[in-house]
Scaffold this motif. Structure first.
Motif, mmCIF file in Angstrom:
data_model
loop_
_atom_site.group_PDB
_atom_site.id
_atom_site.type_symbol
_atom_site.label_atom_id
_atom_site.label_comp_id
_atom_site.label_asym_id
_atom_site.label_seq_id
_atom_site.Cartn_x
_atom_site.Cartn_y
_atom_site.Cartn_z
ATOM 1 N N ARG A 157 -8.270 70.077 -2.564
ATOM 2 C CA ARG A 157 -7.365 71.212 -2.418
ATOM 3 C C ARG A 157 -6.494 71.337 -3.660
ATOM 4 O O ARG A 157 -6.079 70.363 -4.247
ATOM 5 N N MET A 213 -3.300 73.761 -5.789
ATOM 6 C CA MET A 213 -1.969 74.283 -5.481
ATOM 7 C C MET A 213 -2.054 75.729 -4.967
ATOM 8 O O MET A 213 -1.034 76.320 -4.631
ATOM 9 N N PHE A 214 -3.246 76.284 -4.956
ATOM 10 C CA PHE A 214 -3.421 77.666 -4.490
ATOM 11 C C PHE A 214 -4.761 77.743 -3.767
ATOM 12 O O PHE A 214 -5.592 76.840 -3.892
ATOM 13 N N ALA A 254 -4.988 76.122 0.061
ATOM 14 C CA ALA A 254 -4.033 75.486 -0.853
ATOM 15 C C ALA A 254 -3.510 74.194 -0.235
ATOM 16 O O ALA A 254 -3.307 74.084 0.970
ATOM 17 N N LYS A 255 -3.304 73.251 -1.110
ATOM 18 C CA LYS A 255 -2.707 71.979 -0.738
ATOM 19 C C LYS A 255 -1.284 72.229 -0.256
ATOM 20 O O LYS A 255 -0.619 73.136 -0.741
ATOM 21 N N ARG A 256 -0.819 71.425 0.682
ATOM 22 C CA ARG A 256 0.521 71.634 1.214
ATOM 23 C C ARG A 256 1.509 70.571 0.765
ATOM 24 O O ARG A 256 2.722 70.763 0.800
ATOM 25 N N LYS A 257 1.028 69.398 0.402
ATOM 26 C CA LYS A 257 1.977 68.331 0.085
ATOM 27 C C LYS A 257 1.263 67.266 -0.732
ATOM 28 O O LYS A 257 0.034 67.252 -0.788
ATOM 29 N N ASP A 258 1.981 66.380 -1.393
ATOM 30 C CA ASP A 258 1.303 65.183 -1.892
ATOM 31 C C ASP A 258 1.720 63.971 -1.084
ATOM 32 O O ASP A 258 1.141 63.741 -0.040
ATOM 33 N N VAL A 259 2.714 63.214 -1.521
ATOM 34 C CA VAL A 259 3.014 62.002 -0.763
ATOM 35 C C VAL A 259 4.379 62.108 -0.090
ATOM 36 O O VAL A 259 5.365 62.458 -0.727
ATOM 37 N N LEU A 260 4.430 61.818 1.200
ATOM 38 C CA LEU A 260 5.701 61.891 1.929
ATOM 39 C C LEU A 260 6.104 60.539 2.503
ATOM 40 O O LEU A 260 6.880 60.448 3.432
ATOM 41 N N LEU A 265 1.647 57.491 -10.462
ATOM 42 C CA LEU A 265 1.994 58.708 -11.199
ATOM 43 C C LEU A 265 1.399 58.682 -12.608
ATOM 44 O O LEU A 265 0.906 59.695 -13.103
ATOM 45 N N GLN A 295 -2.212 59.430 -12.222
ATOM 46 C CA GLN A 295 -2.461 60.844 -11.972
ATOM 47 C C GLN A 295 -2.450 61.636 -13.270
ATOM 48 O O GLN A 295 -3.239 62.549 -13.469
ATOM 49 N N LYS A 296 -1.531 61.241 -14.142
ATOM 50 C CA LYS A 296 -1.466 61.926 -15.431
ATOM 51 C C LYS A 296 -2.763 61.733 -16.200
ATOM 52 O O LYS A 296 -3.319 62.668 -16.746
ATOM 53 N N LYS A 323 -5.822 63.602 -14.603
ATOM 54 C CA LYS A 323 -5.942 65.034 -14.880
ATOM 55 C C LYS A 323 -6.851 65.301 -16.067
ATOM 56 O O LYS A 323 -7.570 66.283 -16.106
ATOM 57 N N GLU A 354 -9.107 72.506 -10.885
ATOM 58 C CA GLU A 354 -9.464 71.198 -11.418
ATOM 59 C C GLU A 354 -10.394 70.511 -10.430
ATOM 60 O O GLU A 354 -10.049 70.319 -9.274
#
Lengths: 601, 372
Positions: A526, A528-529, A549-555, A570, A573-574, A577, A587
């Motif tokens: 998913r 961001m859109f 679209a994705k709704r969240k990453d980590v909560l 993090l 993740q960089k 990408k 992506e």
């Protein structure tokens, strides 16, 4: 160093090959013959002595033709082992052309199979003598009477002449060898005529260069002669001439009817292809032997390294592979989704699989192959003709007058109980029944014409699974016919992804498009859109899915102990990408493409 | 120079029963080791706390289940910490362990803040998480706390378990907000699938991302309406009840690691103790170091770490540290950050995508002083 007498009495030579279906025991019989004639010490015997490639031994198939000279009761027997698969039909024909006789080996519990039959017909066309042999008579399921009757019915070989053997135990093998001496003719050829020798196989050896197997038809091959290759139009100096016993033993000369090997400083098997006629440069034969063909690839696919850094290794590996397998073709291509790779051509599906497997195993490469395609002929509105083996090269529908696709004539042999399910399968694959014959009350032979594209995808597998493995298949190409074909493109967020474009019959476009879109919906992470995934013909959308679209990453909470982990995540993740492929704004990890294509298998 | 404020984290790895989502180092089989373990913690504290460290600002008993310790065991550790009345001393506990008596004992041992792991009031949700469901859990907490003068405490909630409906979650939250004395501090975590846990092995129990996002959005607005303030992505508090210990984590503060698998930090060096209870005890008893791993952060890493942690809190980061144009290109349900006093603070949407927003931190604008 040469050791054999200068001239061998032709009447004591017998050249033969064994025609058999996969698993009917050809390699076991070859092993037994080597053992029985003392060519290979029984203690050193390893299973399938002649199959030298790992893949051959594992799959129980023969890819390269091999030959061996053995002595039996004052005679020289040349066993020419032929490839068993229809993909290598041309190699089979060249091997048969080097023989006077063929042993038709049939599993007594299974009966004759389609390809065996096809190869056998080919042998008959070449005027070869046939000895029919039923193998595995020691098995409880063996039904030699039925099989012998079938052989008589189909090939017209008298049932009472059919030999019964067990290649496993060796029972009946000496009798077979005696029958080869008694029933197969000796070669005839004028030893003093200009040299004509047939190359029926060539393999590349990294230390010695190309080693060719050849059969002397007329004349004498002297190890000091300068050679001329008639089709390749090249002259070569001989480095070594010899025979395989099966160890390679150099000789001074080979006379008519003899089979041996030739090393002539050739670096590329393309210069010494199967079917090549060898003569001498000083007294060349006037004409080459019949039947030379330059085998054309029938099936194409893109092969890409999974790790883009492996591209040079892939190129190098394909080059090396080609040294040994003249029928593979490849040229560079690039795909937006998969990066840089090669468009490769193969003789058939098995051939394609073998090449892919050899790349992975022998060259330690991780590769991904796109869906196999055949070669289409696109007639454009401006009157020109375009040969298309990569779907992305097909012009826009508005510029197309018509598309022709290659057809096959297939022959299926099967137990009669599967007739219904086979007809169903063939109908679903746009095949047309030409002929159906009962070989016996329980065995049926069906002939169809079918688009090659329908066969290259998964026809073999479907046939096997519907008939519990009992049906066998043979095919030959029968030219092109015009067909209602379209290219289906897959668009991710509006951008076409070349790796998934495919040419299919119009009636199957929706099915392919829907299945691919559904599959990609599962595989594409998913974003961001919302990401639409569409299947389209030209500009017209035929199927659509959406990756929401994705709704969240980590909560999750961030405890003191999570801080290091979090930072590394993090940072990763960089990095991650960078490894993503971008299709427009979307992506997509390369794995998703790879997985989608894998599932296509 | 006054000593830097520091905290102490004490890991108590004993549980009666392991929850199916938990990836912390805990054991249900080593109760016989509790006494020796407490001795080891005390010994480690006496060995590692330096005179110059002064009084710890915070002490936090995490687990595992620290409420499995007796009041006396807790007191010995608190004493060894050198904690004073000014220190925030928190103990995590299971609601079943709380009675008026245990609360009294813990308070007498120096505990002045409790963090109670309720997770949910709904039996089907607790079952999905692999937890027991005590009857009338919130009433039990009210009764246990009634007679104490404990001023600050926290309730832990988990949302997004498979089988949990919006109504289940709302029921839990509404019953918490309806308590006679409302928790001054609330933590709510989206259930996450940790490798190696029973939930990880069972895809049917994996949380649904959309449901979690819906619940987070609803929860934040509900808590704000009830007077709570967003403190960090998973924490809300009534004014004056922020968790000082957690804020130490989130502001790059120093804390000692006491006990097995505890993590510590001192001035850019992060370290963690052995994850084996036996090895931890043996190390302490033989005078060896219990540290199993460590890393020293480069100044870049330190900057990135503090920025990402601060970003998750209500303090946010200096406005210019973020690539706002890049961020805006990704906003589809409203802005990710708001401008507040020169700083960028995450909105609810921004908090849902905090990891993504962190990718837009721009290291080139920092001035080296880490002026968070």
């Amino acid at each position: 160093m040469a050791s054999t007498p200068a001239r061998i009495d032709q009447s004591r030579i017998r050249n033969f090959s064994i025609i058999a279906h996969i698993d009917h025991g050809k390699s076991t019989l070859s092993d037994r013959i080597l053992e029985l004639t003392g060519a290979v010490d029984a203690r050193l015997m390893r299973a399938q002595y002649l199959d030298s490639m790992d893949i051959e031994r594992e799959r129980g198939i023969t890819i390269k033709a091999q030959n061996v000279r053995v002595n039996f009761r004052d005679h020289i027997l040349h066993l020419i082992d032929t490839p068993g698969h229809v993909d290598f039909g041309y190699e089979v024909s060249r091997s048969l052309a080097a023989c006077e006789g063929a042993v038709l080996l049939v599993d007594a519990s299974q009966g004759i199979q389609a390809q065996t039959l096809a190869n056998c017909y080919q042998a008959l066309e070449n005027n070869l003598e046939i000895i029919a042999v039923l193998n595995k008579i020691d098995l409880p399921a063996a039904d030699p009477e039925r099989c012998a009757a079938e052989i008589e019915q189909v090939l017209g070989l008298a049932a009472e002449d059919v030999l019964h053997i067990s290649a496993k135990t060796g029972e009946g093998v000496p009798e077979l060898l005696q029958a080869i001496i008694d029933r197969f003719p000796a070669p005839t050829g004028d030893p003093d005529a200009p040299l004509q020798a047939l190359i029926f196989d060539s393999a590349y050896d990294q230390y010695r260069g190309v080693v060719s197997s050849l059969r002397i038809v007329t004349g004498t091959l002297d190890s000091t002669a300068k050679l001329r290759f008639l089709q390749a139009r090249q002259d070569h100096e001989i480095e070594e001439v010899g025979i395989r016993t099966p160890d390679m033993v150099p000789v001074k000369s080979l006379g008519p009817g003899e089979v041996g090997y030739l090393i002539a400083g050739i670096k590329d098997v393309r210069a010494a292809r199967s079917g090549e006629t060898v003569t001498t440069a000083i007294h060349p034969a006037e004409s080459p032997l019949d039947g030379y063909l330059d085998p054309k690839p029938m099936v194409f696919c893109g092969i890409y390294p999974i790790d883009g850094d492996d591209l040079p290794v892939l190129r190098d590996s394909l080059d090396k592979l080609k040294l040994n397998d003249a029928s593979v073709t490849f040229e560079p291509e690039s795909s937006h989704a998969l990066g840089f790779g090669f468009r490769c051509g193969f003789l058939g599906l098995l051939h394609m699989e073998i090449v892919r497997e050899r790349l992975e195993r022998e060259f330690n490469l991780a590769v991904i192959a796109t869906a196999p395609s055949v070669s289409y002929r696109a007639y454009l509105t401006d009157g020109s003709l375009l040969s298309v083996d990569n779907p992305t090269e097909l012009p826009d529908p508005s510029r197309l007058d018509r598309i022709d696709e290659p057809m096959l004539k297939i022959t299926i042999l099967s137990p009669a109980e599967f007739t219904g399910t086979i007809m169903e399968l063939c109908q679903a694959r746009r095949a047309e029944l030409q002929r159906m014959d009962y070989l016996s009350p329980t065995r049926v032979e069906m002939a169809y014409t079918i688009p090659m594209a329908e066969v290259v995808l998964d026809f073999f597998d479907a046939l096997k699974s519907r008939t519990k493995g009992y049906a066998s298949l043979d095919y030959e190409q029968t030219g092109y016919v015009t067909s209602n074909l379209v290219r289906v493109d897959i668009l991710i967020n509006g951008e076409s992804v070349d790796a998934f474009s495919t040419i299919v019959h119009r009636s199957q476009a929706e099915f392919y498009g829907r299945r691919m879109a559904e599959r990609l919906k599962e595989l594409i992470p998913r974003q961001m859109f919302d990401v639409p995934i569409q299947a389209a013909i030209g500009g017209r959308v035929i199927s659509r899915e959406t990756v929401k679209a994705k709704r969240k990453d980590v909560l999750a909470k961030c405890y003191g102990g999570d801080i290091t982990r979090k930072r590394k995540l993090l940072e990763k993740q960089k990095e991650g990408k960078k490894k993503m492929k971008s299709i427009g704004r979307v992506e997509v990890p390369q794995e998703a493409f790879v997985a989608a294509l894998r599932l296509e298998d | 120079m006054a000593p830097r404020e520091y905290g102490i984290y004490i890991h108590i790895p004993f549980c009666r029963q392991r929850c199916d989502y938990c990836a912390f180092v805990t054991s249900t089989e080593h109760d016989d080791l509790i006494d020796r373990y407490v001795d080891a913690c005390v010994a480690q504290l006496l060995r590692e706390r330096r005179e110059s460290d002064g009084i710890p600002a915070t002490v936090f008993f995490g687990g595992g289940t620290p409420s499995r310790l007796s009041g006396d065991q807790v007191r010995r550790i608190v004493d060894a910490c050198g904690a004073e009345a000014t220190s925030e001393v928190t103990l995590e506990c299971n609601p079943e362990d709380l009675t008026a008596l245990t609360v009294h004992e813990f308070a007498a041992a120096g505990i002045n803040r409790l963090s109670i792991g309720v997770q949910s009031t709904q039996p089907n949700v607790l079952k999905s998480l692999g937890r027991r469901s005590p009857e009338n859990v919130l009433e039990g907490i009210e009764q246990a706390l009634h007679a104490s003068d404990l001023r600050s405490w926290n309730l832990d909630l988990i949302y997004g378990a498979a089988g949990e409906s919006d109504a289940d979650f709302a029921a839990t939250v509404e019953s918490v907000l309806a308590m006679a004395v409302r928790p001054p501090h609330l933590s709510a975590y989206g259930l996450s699938v940790e490798p190696g846990t029973p939930i990880a092995r069972d895809p049917l129990r994996h949380p649904n991302e959309d449901h979690q996002a819906d619940r987070y959005e609803w929860l934040d607005s509900r808590l704000v309406r009830a007077g709570y303030r967003f403190e960090e992505i998973s924490s809300w508090s009534l004014p004056g009840h922020e968790c000082r210990h957690n804020n130490l984590y989130w502001s790059g503060g120093d804390y000692l690691a006491i006990g097995t698998a505890a993590h510590g930090h001192r001035d850019g060096r992060r370290y963690w103790n052995t994850a084996s209870i036996e090895r931890y005890i043996t190390a302490i008893e033989t005078g060896a170091s219990p540290v199993a791993g460590e890393e020293t952060l480069t100044s870049d890493e330190r900057w990135f770490e503090s920025a990402t942690l601060a970003l998750r809190t209500a303090r946010g980061v200096p406005w210019e540290w973020l690539d706002h144009a890049g961020l805006r290109a990704l906003e589809s349900r409203g802005p990710f950050v708001v401008h507040r006093g020169g700083r960028a603070v995450l909105t609810v949407q921004g908090r849902l995508f905090a990891n993504r927003v962190a990718q837009f931190l721009r290291p080139f604008v920092r001035d080296g002083s880490c002026s968070l």
